[in-house]
Design an enzyme around this catalytic site. Structure first.
Site, PDB file in Angstrom:
ATOM      1  N   GLY A  71       0.822  -1.202   0.000  1.00  0.00           N
ATOM      2  CA  GLY A  71       0.000   0.000   0.000  1.00  0.00           C
ATOM      3  C   GLY A  71       0.860   1.259   0.000  1.00  0.00           C
ATOM      4  O   GLY A  71       0.524   2.253  -0.648  1.00  0.00           O
ATOM      5  N   THR A  72       1.960   1.217   0.713  1.00  0.00           N
ATOM      6  CA  THR A  72       2.841   2.387   0.787  1.00  0.00           C
ATOM      7  C   THR A  72       3.372   2.743  -0.595  1.00  0.00           C
ATOM      8  O   THR A  72       3.385   3.915  -0.992  1.00  0.00           O
ATOM      9  CB  THR A  72       4.013   2.102   1.758  1.00  0.00           C
ATOM     10  OG1 THR A  72       3.456   1.787   3.045  1.00  0.00           O
ATOM     11  CG2 THR A  72       4.954   3.283   1.885  1.00  0.00           C
ATOM     12  N   GLN A 178      -7.647   0.317   3.961  1.00  0.00           N
ATOM     13  CA  GLN A 178      -8.463  -0.262   5.035  1.00  0.00           C
ATOM     14  C   GLN A 178      -9.904  -0.535   4.606  1.00  0.00           C
ATOM     15  O   GLN A 178     -10.613  -1.287   5.259  1.00  0.00           O
ATOM     16  CB  GLN A 178      -8.474   0.657   6.268  1.00  0.00           C
ATOM     17  CG  GLN A 178      -7.145   0.748   6.977  1.00  0.00           C
ATOM     18  CD  GLN A 178      -6.686  -0.571   7.601  1.00  0.00           C
ATOM     19  OE1 GLN A 178      -7.461  -1.504   7.790  1.00  0.00           O
ATOM     20  NE2 GLN A 178      -5.401  -0.649   7.923  1.00  0.00           N
ATOM     21  N   HIS A 200      -1.957  -7.524   2.257  1.00  0.00           N
ATOM     22  CA  HIS A 200      -1.937  -8.157   3.577  1.00  0.00           C
ATOM     23  C   HIS A 200      -3.059  -7.684   4.505  1.00  0.00           C
ATOM     24  O   HIS A 200      -3.195  -8.193   5.623  1.00  0.00           O
ATOM     25  CB  HIS A 200      -0.553  -8.029   4.239  1.00  0.00           C
ATOM     26  CG  HIS A 200      -0.190  -6.675   4.734  1.00  0.00           C
ATOM     27  ND1 HIS A 200      -0.189  -6.375   6.079  1.00  0.00           N
ATOM     28  CD2 HIS A 200       0.205  -5.552   4.100  1.00  0.00           C
ATOM     29  CE1 HIS A 200       0.215  -5.119   6.231  1.00  0.00           C
ATOM     30  NE2 HIS A 200       0.453  -4.598   5.046  1.00  0.00           N
ATOM     31  N   THR A 236      10.266  -7.602 -12.077  1.00  0.00           N
ATOM     32  CA  THR A 236       9.604  -8.899 -12.262  1.00  0.00           C
ATOM     33  C   THR A 236       8.541  -9.082 -11.199  1.00  0.00           C
ATOM     34  O   THR A 236       8.771  -8.813 -10.018  1.00  0.00           O
ATOM     35  CB  THR A 236      10.644 -10.034 -12.199  1.00  0.00           C
ATOM     36  OG1 THR A 236      11.618  -9.782 -13.212  1.00  0.00           O
ATOM     37  CG2 THR A 236      10.001 -11.391 -12.446  1.00  0.00           C
ATOM     38  N   CYS A 324       5.546   5.251  20.144  1.00  0.00           N
ATOM     39  CA  CYS A 324       6.682   5.510  21.014  1.00  0.00           C
ATOM     40  C   CYS A 324       7.731   6.277  20.222  1.00  0.00           C
ATOM     41  O   CYS A 324       8.464   5.708  19.436  1.00  0.00           O
ATOM     42  CB  CYS A 324       7.240   4.190  21.525  1.00  0.00           C
ATOM     43  SG  CYS A 324       8.370   4.428  22.871  1.00  0.00           S
TER      44      CYS A 324
HETATM   45  N1  PLP Z   1      -2.654   3.067   4.197  1.00  0.00           N
HETATM   46  C1  PLP Z   1      -3.369   2.672   5.255  1.00  0.00           C
HETATM   47  C2  PLP Z   1      -4.671   3.353   5.563  1.00  0.00           C
HETATM   48  C3  PLP Z   1      -2.916   1.630   6.056  1.00  0.00           C
HETATM   49  O1  PLP Z   1      -3.635   1.255   7.121  1.00  0.00           O
HETATM   50  C4  PLP Z   1      -1.679   1.022   5.736  1.00  0.00           C
HETATM   51  C5  PLP Z   1      -1.130  -0.045   6.603  1.00  0.00           C
HETATM   52  O2  PLP Z   1      -1.430  -0.128   7.766  1.00  0.00           O
HETATM   53  C6  PLP Z   1      -0.977   1.467   4.605  1.00  0.00           C
HETATM   54  C7  PLP Z   1      -1.486   2.495   3.862  1.00  0.00           C
HETATM   55  C8  PLP Z   1       0.317   0.864   4.212  1.00  0.00           C
HETATM   56  O3  PLP Z   1       0.129  -0.399   3.595  1.00  0.00           O
HETATM   57  P1  PLP Z   1       1.358  -1.409   3.493  1.00  0.00           P
HETATM   58  O4  PLP Z   1       1.597  -1.957   4.857  1.00  0.00           O
HETATM   59  O5  PLP Z   1       0.887  -2.451   2.516  1.00  0.00           O
HETATM   60  O6  PLP Z   1       2.498  -0.635   2.954  1.00  0.00           O
END
Ligand code: PLP
Length: 391
Positions: A71-72, A178, A200, A236, A324
């Protein structure tokens, strides 16, 4: 003791069906989908099937699905693509409660001559949409608003926001990491230009994500390399994980109605059980506009980390809303943006359920948590002061 896993917004278990679908691609079908031979060609066909399953889940065309590593990466690609495609525009709009994948990137860009508008939320975590609309300008390159918040589960009015933003000819991206699999997410109904999701969080493995890019959206790749993903993301493909994501998308679709309804009932049972038994407990986030699996509660005058540690003795897994940082426990940026009082923000705990949770597990948590909070409060000087104030 088996683990009672209520941290599904952090990550999910790989579904058994997903694991079974993946195994052949970790063993006999190791061909490269870009190869000319039919051994690789077979793998390419399976990649395409997975693309179709993901596209079906979000109502997209398969050609609009780009596989990424997480997602990042999807969030970074979307925002960077929009600013690279509009080099004259130096303004970005996002919210004060985004995941670090968007928040930290925007902070980074802010130090590099971009102006960022951070849209606030109210005490229930709802977005101030008028603030967003008032700040749209001809200089805005992209608006990025998450579909649902990872800490509170609060859902934003993406359909309306996308409409207003795109009317101005501005690119709209949503981080739906989410939301996908928990609520109905359809890219055409919502009218978004780009959307991020992550494997995931929907019972596929870690290390695979998706960026949806609407046909016709100006795009420039983040990962430059080979011609994979039609040149939009070099490298790949992570074949086994993508095949797993295809299976997970299929399962998520089948769970959307009944599965999530059951999850919501479990979540509501947990919420009521804890609110009834533990005084001075606050719900964080709008009760009505929430993901069906997420419950964020603040137990006043106790530290979230202490609660997590004590729950861990019973193998109960959840998350706290504190981070933290440099030795001091700071409430999360989401709790701060919502204006959750100091005494509550530190004791916030997020439970996030999945279709694999049971009523027995929920009842176990309802039984074990009240004495934990009572014990921690009995040791807290703030609780004694707080209860004096209350009298
Ligand atoms: N965006 C949201 C709203 C998330 O909750 C998360 C992960 O917790 C991410 C992006 C990042 O996803 P990833 O862990 O696949 O990089």
């Amino acid at each position: 003791m088996s683990v009672i896993y209520m941290d599904n917004n952090a990550t999910t278990a790989v579904a058994p069906e997903v694991k079974d679908a993946m195994l052949p691609y970790l063993t006999e079908f190791y061909g490269n989908p870009s190869s000319m031979h039919s051994f690789g060609g077979q793998v390419a066909k399976n990649l395409y099937d997975a693309r179709c399953r993901v596209a079906e889940l979000i109502g997209a065309d398969p050609s609009e699905v780009i596989f990424t590593s997480c997602g990042t990466e999807s969030d970074n690609t979307a925002i960077r693509a929009a600013i690279a495609s509009n080099p004259d525009k130096k303004h970005i709009i996002t919210t004060r409660v985004e995941h670090p994948a968007v928040k930290n990137l925007c902070e980074h860009l802010q130090k590099r001559h971009y102006r960022v508008t951070w849209v606030p939320v109210d005490r229930k975590g709802n977005l101030d949409c008028d603030y967003l609309y008032d700040h749209l300008t001809d200089d805005t390159a992209i608006v990025s608003v998450m579909w649902a918040n990872n800490e509170t589960g609060v859902i934003f009015p993406i359909h309306e926001i996308a409409k207003r933003v795109r009317e101005r000819g501005i690119v709209f991206h949503t981080d739906a990491v989410q939301a996908v699999g928990k609520v109905d997410v359809n890219v055409n109904d919502a009218g978004v230009d780009m959307l991020s999701m992550s494997g995931h969080k929907i019972h596929a493995p870690k290390g695979v994500g998706v960026l949806y890019v609407r046909k016709g959206t100006k795009f420039s790749p983040f990962m430059i390399g080979g011609h994979q993903e039609h040149g939009r993301r070099g490298g790949t493909e992570n074949v086994a994980s993508i095949v797993g994501l295809g299976k997970a998308a299929e399962l998520a679709r089948s769970h959307l109605e009944n599965g999530m309804e059951r999850v919501k009932k479990l979540r509501d049972r947990l919420e009521q059980g804890l609110l009834n038994r533990i005084p001075n407990t606050l719900l964080n986030g709008d009760r009505e506009r929430r993901l069906p699996n997420t419950l964020n509660l603040s137990f006043e005058f106790v530290e979230g980390e202490a609660i997590l540690l004590m729950m861990d003795r019973f193998s109960i897994c959840a998350s706290s809303g504190s981070a933290c940082t440099s030795g001091s426990l700071e409430p999360s940026h989401v709790m701060r943006a919502m204006g959750v009082p100091f005494t509550a923000a530190h004791g916030s705990i997020r439970f996030s359920l999945s279709v694999y949770n049971t009523e027995e597990e929920v009842d176990f948590v309802i039984e074990k948590l009240p004495p934990i909070i009572e014990k921690l409060r009995s040791m807290s000087p703030f609780w004694k002061q707080g209860s004096c104030h209350a009298q």
